[in-house]
Scaffold this active site. Sequence first.
Site, mmCIF file in Angstrom:
data_model
loop_
_atom_site.group_PDB
_atom_site.id
_atom_site.type_symbol
_atom_site.label_atom_id
_atom_site.label_comp_id
_atom_site.label_asym_id
_atom_site.label_seq_id
_atom_site.Cartn_x
_atom_site.Cartn_y
_atom_site.Cartn_z
ATOM 1 N N LYS A 176 -0.353 30.009 43.233
ATOM 2 C CA LYS A 176 -0.611 28.909 44.166
ATOM 3 C C LYS A 176 0.415 28.920 45.288
ATOM 4 C CE LYS A 176 0.575 24.748 44.803
ATOM 5 N NZ LYS A 176 0.480 24.777 46.279
ATOM 6 N N GLU A 191 13.551 29.151 41.149
ATOM 7 C CA GLU A 191 14.416 29.514 42.265
ATOM 8 C C GLU A 191 14.401 28.306 43.187
ATOM 9 O OE1 GLU A 191 16.148 30.305 45.195
ATOM 10 O OE2 GLU A 191 14.399 31.401 45.912
ATOM 11 N N CYS A 232 16.490 29.084 51.426
ATOM 12 C CA CYS A 232 17.326 28.653 50.300
ATOM 13 C C CYS A 232 18.696 29.318 50.369
ATOM 14 C CB CYS A 232 16.633 28.966 48.979
ATOM 15 S SG CYS A 232 16.148 30.675 48.852
ATOM 16 N N GLU A 257 21.130 19.812 50.524
ATOM 17 C CA GLU A 257 20.409 20.868 51.240
ATOM 18 C C GLU A 257 19.642 20.228 52.395
ATOM 19 O OE1 GLU A 257 16.966 22.876 49.343
ATOM 20 O OE2 GLU A 257 17.927 24.737 50.003
#
Length: 513
Positions: free
Chosen positions: A196, A271, A305, A403
């Site tokens: 997906k 991850e 990331c 982040e």
Amino acid sequence: MMNPNDVNFVSHNALTEAQSTPFQSKLYINGCFCEGSSGELSSRYSPAFGHLVGQYAQANEADALTAIDAARKAFDSGVWSDKTGAERSNILLKIADGIESQLEEFALLESMETGKPLQQAQDEIVGSIDIWRYAATLARNLHGDTYHNLGSNKVGMTVREPLGVVSCITPWNFPFLILSQKLPFALAAGCTAIVKPAELTSGTTIKLAMILESAGVPAGVVNILIGSGRTLGAPMATDPRVDMVTFTGSTSVGQRVAAQASQSMKKISMELGGKNPQIIMPDCDWEAAVDAVVFGVYFNAGECCNSGSRVLVHESIADDFLAAVVEKSKLVKVGNPLADGVRVGPMIHEGHLDEVLGYIAKAEEQGDNLLLGGQRIEHDTGLYLAPTIIRSANSGNVICHEEIFGPVLTALTFTDLDEAIAIANSTEFGLSASIWSKDIDNCLTASKKIQAGTVWINTFMDGFPELPFGGYKQSGLGRELGRLSVEEYTEIKTIQMHIGERTAMWVSSADPS
Ligand code: TXE
């Protein structure tokens, strides 16, 4: 709003027909391209140009269950897992060739959906092809162990069996590259999959489906669903017919997916986010370090990331070094993703840009010092954010540990390496880090003490299929890429053998009555 003339902005040209023709796609389930059972379509508009890039059939929960059923049956039939490593390897190589033959189309679609510069998208597709070829080598090298030290009448061996059905959930920032960090390794191991992609960037994933069959992947081995994470995520993470979930995305969604998957003890690979520091020592290679800081934070508009979103600079050089970073940042070309030399495209969508602006506002509220940018650039689609640098005096401030996922650099200073390492380790993340110094002791001390899955020494964000990638702490679980990555998609089975007559009985007629 910033005036485009105040940044190095490259404006847009009219698109050609090839660039503006929308991509149309269906779902790919059990070897067939099909409409979703709801009949609904989703549309993706370019964050750079605003035109319709693609229209996608939407999967609902019923479609997800059909895809899971197909993947389960394909796995259990042995149609893929019983192939030899050499056969699987050859098919993976053909898939790589198929992608390569359509490199330009893949790159254009990826650039249009994400807004990333076309040249960068091409590099990512080339990198992805290389990963498929690397995974093909591993399909032939999967093996277990034997044990001859268990006694003269015993032999033990371990075999690695494919784990089964794998759900792969991928994000929008590197749609095809991240897919390629998962799917070829699962296939190399003999698993089947339900994939997906992110809602906004499904194009290249479904384009891959068009290559699979001609390369020789049997029906049901790979199934591709397009649609909402909320709707499709639950069956993909909870259905008992799924054996493993591999996810790349936000830490919060990753936690939810992991919790769902753990209810039936599925294997999970995650991850997640990062807040990656680059440590700059006074004896660094100045030019290279300045360039790496600029590259590290603005690459992919900071939607990465691995973004080097924190720079930690020794106090003795901080003012000059940051001034050099500000000057170089002004040279970074922002704007038209199709123009030569543009390094930074638009943000992925309005809501995300607002979140990033919210972080900048919060930083100013907390007394952090805006050295550059901090605003949207005035332009039609309005999704461009100026390269931004914020100097903070307090590593506890929000901008220093959350982040942000935008072209926003947070700068902090330190007095010695121990303090730099402590700041580096002071977030919940642990994905990657770098150190810039000509002193080997500094470099090795930092690389041993920093809690991160990757530490770069005098370089930043290099990546190779041969080297494992993944995070410490809340940056994730498990590793992608590298020699051992294929093993993530296997179970170990221990087989113990007895040689010759069995003499030691548990119960014997000679036992005392
Ligand atoms: O990610 P999501 P979003 C970080 C980054 C960014 C933030 C939000 O900080 O600002 O995440 O981005 C699917 N069950 N990263 O909201 O939602 C979704 O459809 C199962 C870091 O886009 O985590 C998509 O396919 N799946 C990151 C995938 O999860 C669900 C890359 C990732 O989307 C789901 C992207 C659910 N309940 C964002 N809800 C990285 N590590 O590189 C959504 N999804």
